[in-house]
Design an enzyme around this catalytic site. Sequence first.
Site, PDB file in Angstrom:
ATOM      1  N   LYS A 269       1.081   4.295  -2.858  1.00 19.25           N
ATOM      2  CA  LYS A 269       0.662   5.706  -2.418  1.00 19.25           C
ATOM      3  C   LYS A 269       2.064   6.411  -2.617  1.00 19.25           C
ATOM      4  CE  LYS A 269      -3.762   5.416  -1.668  1.00 19.25           C
ATOM      5  NZ  LYS A 269      -4.738   6.157  -2.368  1.00 19.25           N
TER       6      LYS A 269
ATOM      7  N   TYR B  93       0.884  -1.176  -0.207  1.00 16.43           N
ATOM      8  CA  TYR B  93       0.028   0.151  -0.058  1.00 16.43           C
ATOM      9  C   TYR B  93       0.888   1.110   0.142  1.00 16.43           C
ATOM     10  CZ  TYR B  93      -3.707   3.345   1.663  1.00 16.43           C
ATOM     11  OH  TYR B  93      -4.608   4.243   1.346  1.00 16.43           O
TER      12      TYR B  93
HETATM   13  P1  NDP Z   1     -13.642   3.153   0.825  1.00 15.44           P
HETATM   14  O1  NDP Z   1     -13.391   1.598   0.618  1.00 15.44           O
HETATM   15  O2  NDP Z   1     -14.904   3.542   1.339  1.00 15.44           O
HETATM   16  O3  NDP Z   1     -13.916   3.639  -0.641  1.00 15.44           O
HETATM   17  C1  NDP Z   1     -13.188   3.195  -1.714  1.00 15.44           C
HETATM   18  C2  NDP Z   1     -13.810   3.506  -3.013  1.00 15.44           C
HETATM   19  O4  NDP Z   1     -13.015   3.148  -4.185  1.00 15.44           O
HETATM   20  C3  NDP Z   1     -15.236   2.837  -3.103  1.00 15.44           C
HETATM   21  O5  NDP Z   1     -16.255   3.869  -3.952  1.00 15.44           O
HETATM   22  C4  NDP Z   1     -15.008   1.597  -4.457  1.00 15.44           C
HETATM   23  O6  NDP Z   1     -16.046   1.614  -5.208  1.00 15.44           O
HETATM   24  C5  NDP Z   1     -13.868   2.270  -5.140  1.00 15.44           C
HETATM   25  N1  NDP Z   1     -12.981   1.452  -5.660  1.00 15.44           N
HETATM   26  C6  NDP Z   1     -12.227   0.488  -5.260  1.00 15.44           C
HETATM   27  N2  NDP Z   1     -11.651  -0.337  -6.336  1.00 15.44           N
HETATM   28  C7  NDP Z   1     -12.096   0.408  -7.426  1.00 15.44           C
HETATM   29  C8  NDP Z   1     -11.993   0.088  -8.835  1.00 15.44           C
HETATM   30  N3  NDP Z   1     -11.016  -0.815  -9.326  1.00 15.44           N
HETATM   31  N4  NDP Z   1     -12.593   0.603  -9.587  1.00 15.44           N
HETATM   32  C9  NDP Z   1     -13.592   1.874  -9.585  1.00 15.44           C
HETATM   33  N5  NDP Z   1     -13.729   2.281  -8.154  1.00 15.44           N
HETATM   34  C10 NDP Z   1     -13.012   1.459  -7.124  1.00 15.44           C
HETATM   35  O7  NDP Z   1     -12.351   3.840   1.198  1.00 15.44           O
HETATM   36  P2  NDP Z   1     -11.985   5.431   1.544  1.00 15.44           P
HETATM   37  O8  NDP Z   1     -12.847   6.208   1.062  1.00 15.44           O
HETATM   38  O9  NDP Z   1     -11.193   5.358   2.590  1.00 15.44           O
HETATM   39  O10 NDP Z   1     -10.951   5.274   0.242  1.00 15.44           O
HETATM   40  C11 NDP Z   1     -10.594   6.406  -0.747  1.00 15.44           C
HETATM   41  C12 NDP Z   1      -9.256   6.682  -0.772  1.00 15.44           C
HETATM   42  O11 NDP Z   1      -8.762   7.347   0.128  1.00 15.44           O
HETATM   43  C13 NDP Z   1      -8.492   5.520  -1.362  1.00 15.44           C
HETATM   44  O12 NDP Z   1      -7.490   5.720  -2.380  1.00 15.44           O
HETATM   45  C14 NDP Z   1      -7.842   5.309   0.080  1.00 15.44           C
HETATM   46  O13 NDP Z   1      -6.255   4.731  -0.379  1.00 15.44           O
HETATM   47  C15 NDP Z   1      -7.619   6.883   0.488  1.00 15.44           C
HETATM   48  N6  NDP Z   1      -7.207   6.899   1.861  1.00 15.44           N
HETATM   49  C16 NDP Z   1      -8.243   6.218   2.717  1.00 15.44           C
HETATM   50  C17 NDP Z   1      -7.929   6.412   4.057  1.00 15.44           C
HETATM   51  C18 NDP Z   1      -8.657   6.169   5.212  1.00 15.44           C
HETATM   52  O14 NDP Z   1      -8.399   5.721   6.263  1.00 15.44           O
HETATM   53  N7  NDP Z   1      -9.957   5.758   4.883  1.00 15.44           N
HETATM   54  C19 NDP Z   1      -6.715   7.196   4.653  1.00 15.44           C
HETATM   55  C20 NDP Z   1      -5.768   7.700   3.511  1.00 15.44           C
HETATM   56  C21 NDP Z   1      -6.031   7.554   2.267  1.00 15.44           C
HETATM   57  P3  NDP Z   1     -16.608   0.074  -5.726  1.00 15.44           P
HETATM   58  O15 NDP Z   1     -16.334  -0.992  -4.493  1.00 15.44           O
HETATM   59  O16 NDP Z   1     -17.999   0.430  -6.054  1.00 15.44           O
HETATM   60  O17 NDP Z   1     -15.981   0.013  -6.767  1.00 15.44           O
END
Ligand code: NDP
Length: 244
Positions: free
Chosen positions: A153, A149
């Site tokens: 990032k 991861y």
């Molecule tokens: P969630 O798991 O709540 O959301 C992730 C989103 O990404 C979902 O809407 C999912 O939708 C989508 N997704 C995943 N894989 C794919 C794909 N191959 N194609 C299209 N959509 C995809 O997590 P977060 O909101 O936390 O994550 C959002 C971003 O924030 C990420 O990049 C994460 O790395 C980053 N982040 C999160 C942190 C945290 O602690 N939550 C901290 C730092 C960064 P679906 O399954 O419908 O495709």
Amino acid sequence: MTNKKLIVITGASSGFGAEIAKLFNVAGNPLLLIGRNIKRMEALPLDFQNVMLAQVDVTNLEDFTASVRAAEAKFGPTDLLVNNAGVMLLGNVENQSAHEWQTMLDTNVMGVLNGTQVVLQNMIDRQGGTIINMSSIAGFKAFTNHAAYVASKFGVHGATETIRQEVASKNVRISLVAPGAAETDLLTHVTSASALSDYQAWKESMGGLTLDPKYVAQTVKYIYDMPQAVEIREVSIAATRQDA
Ligand code: NDP
């Protein structure tokens, strides 16, 4: 028909992406929301009048391009792309499967590069537009059990700064948001029980609660709402109690 410009948000079905969608929906921008789980996007509390949903995997450049072109045909050029879709599959490199590494690198890095390529040429041509990439504090700092991861990032950080330098003279903005641990669905995909319990123990050391995703959405909007001549290059945002 609104005179506000098109905003494309990937990973809009939950977490940060859903909060960002809600905020720009209230602001009146036409939206293209991208994710694989269309039902979750359909269930978001939005006024769907100017919202298009696309069931697209961001690792598929062809589908990604087609969905953006369809939205642009209806709403005009993309003014903001939020490359937010991502996955965090915690695990130790000694025993984590290569499949999980691949999923993270494909989604978190290739997804961001794909999205950037889909919208960038038009932004360069019209000398305007903004891309905001959702990275992480794990994009500039190591965390144990996060090797792949962190690699993905750091990749987002490196690519963003490189592209920023390449398009700065064209008046195109590309910014990074680097959140700390937040209350989203991100952890629900972790398969390593030990990595998950280490993470939960770390979270407990912060009082059990981390960052509300709505503040990350507000940060994205703040960056976008600056005049085009002003680029907030990077924001790192975390719960005050997060000590790492
Ligand atoms: P969630 O798991 O709540 O959301 C992730 C989103 O990404 C979902 O809407 C999912 O939708 C989508 N997704 C995943 N894989 C794919 C794909 N191959 N194609 C299209 N959509 C995809 O997590 P977060 O909101 O936390 O994550 C959002 C971003 O924030 C990420 O990049 C994460 O790395 C980053 N982040 C999160 C942190 C945290 O602690 N939550 C901290 C730092 C960064 P679906 O399954 O419908 O495709």
